[in-house]
Design an enzyme around this catalytic site. Structure first.
Site, PDB file in Angstrom:
ATOM      1  N   ARG A 166       0.833  -1.176  -0.090  1.00  0.00           N
ATOM      2  CA  ARG A 166       0.067  -0.098   0.045  1.00  0.00           C
ATOM      3  C   ARG A 166       1.071   1.273  -0.055  1.00  0.00           C
ATOM      4  NH1 ARG A 166      -3.710  -1.503   3.173  1.00  0.00           N
ATOM      5  NH2 ARG A 166      -4.686   0.346   3.501  1.00  0.00           N
TER       6      ARG A 166
ATOM      7  N   GLY B 224       6.554  -2.086  -4.833  1.00  0.00           N
ATOM      8  CA  GLY B 224       6.687  -1.340  -3.624  1.00  0.00           C
ATOM      9  C   GLY B 224       5.440  -0.301  -3.586  1.00  0.00           C
ATOM     10  N   HIS B 225       5.541   0.660  -2.445  1.00  0.00           N
ATOM     11  CA  HIS B 225       4.650   1.231  -2.344  1.00  0.00           C
ATOM     12  C   HIS B 225       4.485   2.387  -3.310  1.00  0.00           C
ATOM     13  CE1 HIS B 225       7.482   4.784  -0.923  1.00  0.00           C
ATOM     14  NE2 HIS B 225       8.230   3.560  -0.435  1.00  0.00           N
ATOM     15  N   SER B 226       3.354   3.054  -3.743  1.00  0.00           N
ATOM     16  CA  SER B 226       2.939   4.042  -4.578  1.00  0.00           C
ATOM     17  C   SER B 226       3.354   3.620  -5.977  1.00  0.00           C
ATOM     18  CB  SER B 226       3.622   5.301  -4.097  1.00  0.00           C
ATOM     19  OG  SER B 226       3.252   5.638  -2.760  1.00  0.00           O
TER      20      SER B 226
ATOM     21  N   THR C 293       7.185   3.830  -5.773  1.00  0.00           N
ATOM     22  CA  THR C 293       7.127   5.128  -6.864  1.00  0.00           C
ATOM     23  C   THR C 293       7.709   4.715  -8.249  1.00  0.00           C
ATOM     24  OG1 THR C 293       7.230   6.516  -4.932  1.00  0.00           O
ATOM     25  CG2 THR C 293       6.753   7.598  -6.943  1.00  0.00           C
TER      26      THR C 293
END
Length: 336
Positions: free
Chosen positions: A217, A238-240, A258
């Site tokens: 998340r 990974g996140h984003s 990201t």
């Protein structure tokens, strides 16, 4: 099943075989026996097609004639995938809720029609699940998750709090949607302070996430998996991150936070991508490529740091000859 019926189902042209030939199953080209169907899409197996014992072979439209019957197709590999479906029927799961399942009363009211809820499934408060869901043993759906129609979750899959999952999504065993992103900030005592992962994950429709893959998340905002994407075993998103439509992430791919992956991208096994990197539509990274920088649309890259695949092949060829070159240099030195 008669060959004529198979040809019709696969939209293939029957050649060099009787339409009434009976096919009882499918098998690999080297193992197939009389009465079975096989295929060739990789030129490596062209020779095996001439000696196979199969009654018929799915081949390309321009494939040379062989002794066996042929089903000529524009896309042999896709036709083969559909042929397997003609003969293999996976288990079906009748609607019903197992007595050991734990479902919050408010979630039970928002459970769609024809759901199969298996042993020890847990569905928390304010979860919404569409029609025709199948949740097998020990699946856990956290609070506030929203899931569309035709959801299928194998044993031990997890959808975390407030995540959104579209229609026709398949989670293999141990897949996790919405686990915490890996975010920590160092304080003035050199200790790591956890960054609250307040965002969520959005999985669009027609996505498959395979065994033990993890979709983190976002710390804020969202991590998004585009429609039709396929994510292999042990992949880390990974996140984003944003993963585009119909993109393939093969086994053990790792995306740092990201990362922006375009549509129709293929990242082969063990590709690693640094954070804040953009990979354009249609790009391909071969196995074990390390990507620390942006990759343009349509590019094929290899190696670390990632370079054009053709250049990498030339460099690899030179590298393979280094022992031979070193030996020649030593001989010249000894002669001098």
């Amino acid at each position: 099943m008669k060959l004529a019926d198979i040809a019709k189902a696969l939209d293939a042209r029957l050649d060099n075989a009787s339409p009434t030939t009976e096919i009882t199953g499918v098998a690999g080209i080297e193992q197939a026996a009389t009465g079975q169907l096989t295929f060739v899409s990789n030129p490596k197996y062209n020779a095996a097609a001439r000696t196979t014992k199969a009654s018929a072979v799915i081949v390309a439209e321009d494939f040379p004639a062989i002794n066996a019957g042929m089903l000529r197709s524009k896309s042999p590999y896709l036709a083969w995938a559909k042929a397997i479906e003609l003969f293999y029927h996976p288990p079906t799961y009748a609607p019903g809720i197992h007595p050991t399942a734990v479902i919050h009363p408010r979630a039970k009211k928002k459970l769609g029609k024809n759901a199969h809820i298996g042993p020890y499934v847990v569905i928390d408060e304010d979860v919404v699940i569409g029609d025709n869901a199948v949740l097998l043993a020990h699946v856990v759906i956290y609070r506030g998750a929203t899931i569309g129609n035709n959801f299928f979750a194998h044993a031990h899959a997890v959808v975390r709090e407030f995540c959104h999952v579209g229609d026709n999504v398949l989670l293999q065993n141990g897949a996790i949607v919405g686990c915490d992103g890996f975010g920590f900030a160092k304080d003035d005592k050199a200790h790591w302070h956890k960054i609250v992962q307040s965002g969520n994950v959005v999985v669009e429709s027609d996505v498959e996430i395979q065994a033990n893959a993890c979709i983190d998340r976002a710390s804020i905002g969202e991590t998004r998996i585009g429609r039709g994407a396929k994510i292999d075993n042990l992949v880390q998103v990974g996140h984003s991150c944003s993963v585009g439509q119909d993109t393939l992430l093969c086994g053990q791919v790792g995306l740092a936070g990201t990362t922006d992956i375009g549509n129709n991208v293929i990242l082969a096994g063990q590709v690693g991508v640094s954070g804040h990197v953009k990979i354009g539509d249609g790009a391909i990274a071969t196995a074990q490529t390390g990507i620390p920088h942006d990759v343009p649309a349509g590019a094929t890259v290899s190696g670390y740091p990632a370079i054009d695949n053709r250049l990498w092949l030339k460099c690899s060829a030179v590298y393979a000859k280094l022992p031979e070159i070193a030996k020649a240099v030593r001989k010249l030195s000894e002669r001098d």
